[in-house]
Design a protein around this motif. Structure first.
Motif, short mmCIF file in Angstrom:
data_model
loop_
_atom_site.label_atom_id
_atom_site.label_comp_id
_atom_site.label_asym_id
_atom_site.label_seq_id
_atom_site.Cartn_x
_atom_site.Cartn_y
_atom_site.Cartn_z
N TRP A 7 0.84 -1.20 0.00
CA TRP A 7 0.00 0.00 0.00
C TRP A 7 0.87 1.25 0.00
O TRP A 7 0.61 2.20 -0.74
N TYR A 11 1.02 4.32 -2.80
CA TYR A 11 0.86 5.76 -2.55
C TYR A 11 2.10 6.53 -3.03
O TYR A 11 1.97 7.60 -3.64
N TRP A 18 -8.23 3.30 -6.55
CA TRP A 18 -9.42 3.26 -5.69
C TRP A 18 -9.83 4.66 -5.24
O TRP A 18 -10.95 4.88 -4.81
N GLY A 45 -8.30 2.52 7.52
CA GLY A 45 -7.90 2.44 6.10
C GLY A 45 -8.34 3.68 5.35
O GLY A 45 -8.87 3.61 4.25
N CYS A 46 -8.04 4.83 5.94
CA CYS A 46 -8.63 6.10 5.47
C CYS A 46 -8.02 6.61 4.18
O CYS A 46 -8.57 7.53 3.56
N GLY A 47 -6.87 6.06 3.77
CA GLY A 47 -6.24 6.55 2.54
C GLY A 47 -5.97 8.04 2.61
O GLY A 47 -5.41 8.54 3.59
N ASP A 66 -4.46 4.84 9.05
CA ASP A 66 -3.94 4.08 7.91
C ASP A 66 -2.51 3.67 8.24
O ASP A 66 -1.81 4.41 8.92
N PHE A 67 -2.11 2.48 7.77
CA PHE A 67 -0.74 2.07 8.08
C PHE A 67 0.26 2.45 6.99
O PHE A 67 1.44 2.14 7.12
N ALA A 68 -0.20 3.12 5.95
CA ALA A 68 0.73 3.61 4.92
C ALA A 68 1.12 5.05 5.27
O ALA A 68 0.29 5.97 5.18
N ALA A 91 -1.19 3.85 11.89
CA ALA A 91 -1.31 2.69 12.77
C ALA A 91 -1.93 1.54 12.01
O ALA A 91 -2.57 1.72 10.97
N ASP A 92 -1.70 0.34 12.54
CA ASP A 92 -2.32 -0.87 11.98
C ASP A 92 -3.67 -1.05 12.67
O ASP A 92 -3.71 -1.39 13.86
N PHE A 93 -4.73 -0.83 11.96
CA PHE A 93 -6.07 -0.90 12.56
C PHE A 93 -6.35 -2.28 13.15
O PHE A 93 -7.06 -2.40 14.15
N LEU A 94 -5.79 -3.32 12.55
CA LEU A 94 -6.10 -4.67 12.99
C LEU A 94 -5.35 -5.06 14.26
O LEU A 94 -5.78 -5.94 14.99
N HIS A 108 -15.09 2.08 4.71
CA HIS A 108 -15.21 2.27 3.25
C HIS A 108 -13.91 1.79 2.61
O HIS A 108 -12.89 2.44 2.73
N THR A 109 -13.98 0.61 2.00
CA THR A 109 -12.86 0.00 1.26
C THR A 109 -11.63 -0.33 2.10
O THR A 109 -10.52 -0.35 1.58
N ALA A 113 -9.95 -4.50 1.43
CA ALA A 113 -8.52 -4.36 1.14
C ALA A 113 -7.66 -5.35 1.92
O ALA A 113 -6.58 -5.73 1.48
C1 LIG Z 1 -8.34 0.42 -1.11
S1 LIG Z 1 -7.53 1.56 -0.08
C2 LIG Z 1 -8.92 2.59 0.39
C3 LIG Z 1 -8.52 3.93 0.96
C4 LIG Z 1 -9.72 4.82 1.29
N1 LIG Z 1 -10.63 4.18 2.21
C5 LIG Z 1 -10.44 5.20 0.02
O1 LIG Z 1 -11.58 4.77 -0.18
O2 LIG Z 1 -9.85 5.93 -0.80
C6 LIG Z 1 -7.26 0.60 1.40
C7 LIG Z 1 -6.52 1.36 2.47
O3 LIG Z 1 -6.46 0.57 3.65
C8 LIG Z 1 -5.18 0.72 4.21
N2 LIG Z 1 -4.98 -0.46 5.07
C9 LIG Z 1 -4.99 -1.76 4.71
N3 LIG Z 1 -4.80 -2.56 5.76
C10 LIG Z 1 -4.69 -1.73 6.85
C11 LIG Z 1 -4.48 -1.95 8.23
N4 LIG Z 1 -4.33 -3.20 8.74
N5 LIG Z 1 -4.41 -0.88 9.05
C12 LIG Z 1 -4.54 0.38 8.56
N6 LIG Z 1 -4.72 0.65 7.24
C13 LIG Z 1 -4.81 -0.40 6.40
C14 LIG Z 1 -4.24 0.83 3.03
O4 LIG Z 1 -3.00 1.42 3.35
C15 LIG Z 1 -5.09 1.68 2.10
O5 LIG Z 1 -4.88 3.06 2.30
#
Ligand SMILES: C[S@@+](CC[C@H](N)C(=O)[O-])C[C@H]1O[C@@H](n2cnc3c(N)ncnc32)[C@H](O)[C@@H]1O
Length: 194
Positions: A7, A11, A18, A45-47, A66-68, A91-94, A108-109, A113
């Motif tokens: 991810w 970026y 997406w 996963g807010c992107g 978001d972890f990226a 941070a890692d949400f999980l 949302h997505t 992911a």
């Molecule tokens: C498909 S993108 C969607 C981003 C945003 N929600 C959007 O709709 O534009 C998925 C996002 O989830 C983040 N992500 C995936 N696994 C994650 C985790 N375990 N913790 C935090 N972020 C995570 C990725 O880095 C990425 O930004």
């Protein structure tokens, strides 16, 4: 979480198909049509932060996770440029402990992911991020894909995974980005009180 996840690479390469440059239409309609008490919301996963900014613009204390690192930095810059109060956390949400218990979690997505085998972790992460009685609002992506991301899901799977911890309050088909029309299902869940 280090900075070399796929991810993060996406970026950094500006390869983010997406990202539609705006908040989810279903969320926009929800926020515009409901009388909502002020509160806090976590957006996992807010992107680039469009959804978190939409919540903050509606008066919520919004935290995008978001972890990226590249996504978090870009999201924070946009919020600053727009004088929007949304905050962003890398941070890692999980896995990571949430910074607080929120009134809302907005999906949302992120669910589509992560790897499907991480979905039980996702449900637990939503649970620990919410206050008792808190709301989980999800824009679910109902596609059949097993090769992802995005990984598909179904209404049946969502009911099975979330019904133990949450009570389904409403579900509806939202307005969507043009390439996702009829493929999204919004669900509003309430975290069960102990
Ligand atoms: C498909 S993108 C969607 C981003 C945003 N929600 C959007 O709709 O534009 C998925 C996002 O989830 C983040 N992500 C995936 N696994 C994650 C985790 N375990 N913790 C935090 N972020 C995570 C990725 O880095 C990425 O930004």
């Amino acid at each position: 979480m280090n900075g070399v996840t796929p991810w993060q690479e996406k970026y950094l390469a500006n390869d983010t198909p997406w990202d539609k440059g705006e908040a989810s239409p279903g969320l926009v309609d929800f926020l515009n049509s409901r009388p909502l008490a002020p509160g806090s919301v976590c957006v996992p996963g807010c992107g680039l932060g469009h959804d978190a900014r939409a919540w903050a613009a509606r008066g919520f204390q919004a935290v995008g996770v978001d972890f990226a690192p590249a996504a978090v930095e870009a999201a924070a810059s946009r919020a600053l440029a727009e004088r929007n109060a949304a905050r962003f956390s890398c941070a890692d949400f999980l896995r990571d402990t949430p910074s607080m218990e929120f009134d809302w979690v907005f999906e949302h997505t992120c669910f589509c992911a992560i790897q499907p085998e991480q979905r039980a972790d996702y449900v637990r992460a939503v649970d620990r991020s919410l206050k008792p009685g808190g709301r989980y609002l999800a824009v679910n992506y109902l596609i059949p894909d097993v090769q992802g991301p995005p990984f598909g899901t179904s209404r049946e799977e969502l009911l099975e995974r979330f019904s133990g911890t949450f009570k389904l309050r409403e579900e509806w088909m939202p307005r969507s980005y043009s390439n996702r029309t009829y493929l999204e299902l919004m669900m509003l869940w309430e975290k069960r009180r102990a």
